[in-house]
Design a protein around this motif. Structure first.
Motif, PDB file in Angstrom:
ATOM      1  N   ALA A 128      44.253  45.483  36.036  1.00  0.00           N
ATOM      2  CA  ALA A 128      45.343  45.520  37.016  1.00  0.00           C
ATOM      3  C   ALA A 128      45.221  44.370  38.012  1.00  0.00           C
ATOM      4  O   ALA A 128      46.229  43.754  38.392  1.00  0.00           O
ATOM      5  N   LEU A 129      44.000  44.057  38.425  1.00  0.00           N
ATOM      6  CA  LEU A 129      43.813  42.938  39.343  1.00  0.00           C
ATOM      7  C   LEU A 129      44.183  41.613  38.689  1.00  0.00           C
ATOM      8  O   LEU A 129      44.826  40.754  39.313  1.00  0.00           O
ATOM      9  N   ALA A 167      44.516  32.674  38.204  1.00  0.00           N
ATOM     10  CA  ALA A 167      43.842  32.534  39.498  1.00  0.00           C
ATOM     11  C   ALA A 167      44.563  31.541  40.389  1.00  0.00           C
ATOM     12  O   ALA A 167      44.690  31.752  41.610  1.00  0.00           O
ATOM     13  N   ALA A 168      45.053  30.431  39.816  1.00  0.00           N
ATOM     14  CA  ALA A 168      45.793  29.459  40.615  1.00  0.00           C
ATOM     15  C   ALA A 168      47.114  30.042  41.103  1.00  0.00           C
ATOM     16  O   ALA A 168      47.518  29.821  42.256  1.00  0.00           O
ATOM     17  N   THR A 169      47.800  30.800  40.249  1.00  0.00           N
ATOM     18  CA  THR A 169      49.061  31.424  40.660  1.00  0.00           C
ATOM     19  C   THR A 169      48.841  32.402  41.796  1.00  0.00           C
ATOM     20  O   THR A 169      49.601  32.433  42.771  1.00  0.00           O
ATOM     21  N   VAL A 216      41.951  38.927  42.060  1.00  0.00           N
ATOM     22  CA  VAL A 216      42.480  38.464  40.774  1.00  0.00           C
ATOM     23  C   VAL A 216      41.404  37.707  39.990  1.00  0.00           C
ATOM     24  O   VAL A 216      41.227  37.906  38.786  1.00  0.00           O
ATOM     25  N   GLY A 217      40.670  36.830  40.670  1.00  0.00           N
ATOM     26  CA  GLY A 217      39.623  36.076  39.983  1.00  0.00           C
ATOM     27  C   GLY A 217      38.536  36.975  39.419  1.00  0.00           C
ATOM     28  O   GLY A 217      38.106  36.801  38.269  1.00  0.00           O
ATOM     29  N   LEU A 218      38.106  37.955  40.198  1.00  0.00           N
ATOM     30  CA  LEU A 218      37.083  38.874  39.707  1.00  0.00           C
ATOM     31  C   LEU A 218      37.606  39.718  38.552  1.00  0.00           C
ATOM     32  O   LEU A 218      36.871  40.019  37.607  1.00  0.00           O
ATOM     33  N   GLY A 219      38.876  40.111  38.633  1.00  0.00           N
ATOM     34  CA  GLY A 219      39.456  40.874  37.529  1.00  0.00           C
ATOM     35  C   GLY A 219      39.517  40.070  36.245  1.00  0.00           C
ATOM     36  O   GLY A 219      39.283  40.601  35.143  1.00  0.00           O
ATOM     37  N   LEU A 220      39.798  38.778  36.345  1.00  0.00           N
ATOM     38  CA  LEU A 220      39.831  37.920  35.156  1.00  0.00           C
ATOM     39  C   LEU A 220      38.455  37.788  34.521  1.00  0.00           C
ATOM     40  O   LEU A 220      38.307  37.819  33.290  1.00  0.00           O
ATOM     41  N   VAL A 221      37.425  37.632  35.348  1.00  0.00           N
ATOM     42  CA  VAL A 221      36.072  37.502  34.825  1.00  0.00           C
ATOM     43  C   VAL A 221      35.589  38.836  34.247  1.00  0.00           C
ATOM     44  O   VAL A 221      34.964  38.887  33.181  1.00  0.00           O
ATOM     45  N   LEU A 258      37.007  51.291  35.966  1.00  0.00           N
ATOM     46  CA  LEU A 258      36.745  49.912  36.363  1.00  0.00           C
ATOM     47  C   LEU A 258      37.437  48.919  35.433  1.00  0.00           C
ATOM     48  O   LEU A 258      37.931  47.880  35.873  1.00  0.00           O
ATOM     49  N   ASN A 259      37.482  49.245  34.153  1.00  0.00           N
ATOM     50  CA  ASN A 259      38.170  48.355  33.225  1.00  0.00           C
ATOM     51  C   ASN A 259      39.668  48.292  33.519  1.00  0.00           C
ATOM     52  O   ASN A 259      40.277  47.218  33.454  1.00  0.00           O
ATOM     53  N   HIS A 260      40.251  49.432  33.864  1.00  0.00           N
ATOM     54  CA  HIS A 260      41.667  49.437  34.216  1.00  0.00           C
ATOM     55  C   HIS A 260      41.909  48.691  35.527  1.00  0.00           C
ATOM     56  O   HIS A 260      42.920  47.984  35.672  1.00  0.00           O
TER      57      HIS A 260
END
Length: 303
Positions: free
Chosen positions: A135-136, A216-218, A253-258, A129-131
């Motif tokens: 990646a996201l 997230a904006a990109t 992507v947003g969930l991966g950043l959080v 999950l961390n990977h």
């Protein structure tokens, strides 16, 4: 002469049922139970009444029929195309930005989300999950997001030119302009608010803040604009799939950043609001140009 005594009857008792005439059905078989059994049990209409003429189709009534498939998606599509969506996104963006600027109580949502994510990472202890989260989040980098945006613009322009659209080149120009729009929307707010990241380390003098999230904006603008551009040249089913793919990439992507502790939750939410406003305006401004072979959509696409 006295009349014979009559049997006692209850004056409040319901009258005895009347025996109805025998009804002959369409298959020439008599119905022994009378006409009451020839009606629909859920709507008190004859069983051969068309579905769209039955009272049971109305929601919140006894005997209501199940909702038609796809109705929630149609309602969601109407809301996305209405003027209520940009108003909602704009209000949310102003509210979150104001709370970040004054360190308001809404930032407690950020601290709660970070605490919940860290507890989940500790409890699950999943390297996979961390990977996946990392990646996201990497999908929001300039590579591969910007190349995907330019490729989507080139594909949309080619399909539009093939369909004979007079301004087919406009789609490629929009994709190129979006690459410059992303920093214009994000960098000034980062420099003005100078918000520290989730790790709490102070910002260096040359360092930009974390709000709003640039990754997230990109992702929202790159994948979203690419989907909108290509969707102008295809039919209904493919268009919905493109919109769904762009939305899933942006959310992922947003969930991966959080999850990876790269950004606060409200950093990501603000970028989603920014991207949503641009995408809504773009979808209503760009003309639709569909290829000749898709000029007459199939029945499935018109649903």
């Amino acid at each position: 002469m006295d009349s014979e005594p009559q049997p006692w009857t209850d004056p409040f008792a319901a009258p005895p049922p009347l025996a109805g005439p025998r009804v002959v059905r369409e298959d020439n078989q008599a119905d022994p139970e009378g006409p009451a059994h020839t009606e629909g049990r859920s709507t008190d209409r004859p069983t051969h009444t068309p579905r769209d003429a039955r009272n049971g189709d109305h929601q919140s009534r006894p005997g209501a029929l199940p909702p038609a498939p796809g109705r929630p998606l149609r309602v969601l599509g109407r809301f996305a195309g209405s003027a209520a969506l940009p108003v909602l996104l704009g209000v949310a963006l102003v509210l979150v930005t104001w709370q970040v600027a004054v360190d308001g109580p809404l930032l407690g949502l950020d601290r709660w989300a970070r605490h919940a994510v860290r507890e989940s990472r500790h409890d699950l202890h999943s390297t996979l999950l961390n990977h996946v989260g990392k990646a996201l989040s990497d999908l929001g980098s300039a590579v591969p997001a910007i190349p995907a945006l330019l490729a989507g613009g080139a594909l949309a322009a080619w399909r539009s030119r093939r369909a004979g659209a007079p301004r087919w080149w406009l789609l490629a120009v929009v994709a190129a302009l979006t690459t410059g729009l992303i920093p214009l929307l994000v960098v000034p707010a980062k420099a003005w608010l100078a918000r520290p990241g989730p790790l709490g380390m102070p910002l260096e003098p040359h360092q930009l803040g974390w709000y709003p999230s640039g990754h997230a904006a990109t992702a929202t603008l790159s994948y979203g604009v690419a989907a909108v551009l290509v969707a102008r040249t295809v039919g209904g089913t493919t268009r919905r799939l493109l919109y769904a793919a762009g939305a899933l990439l942006s959310v992922g992507v947003g969930l991966g950043l959080v999850w990876s502790d790269y950004h606060w939750l409200l950093d990501v939410v603000a970028s989603w609001c920014l991207g949503g406003l641009v995408l809504w305006a773009l979808a209503h401004w760009l003309p639709r140009s569909r290829p000749r072979d898709a000029a007459q959509p199939a029945a499935a696409d018109r649903r």
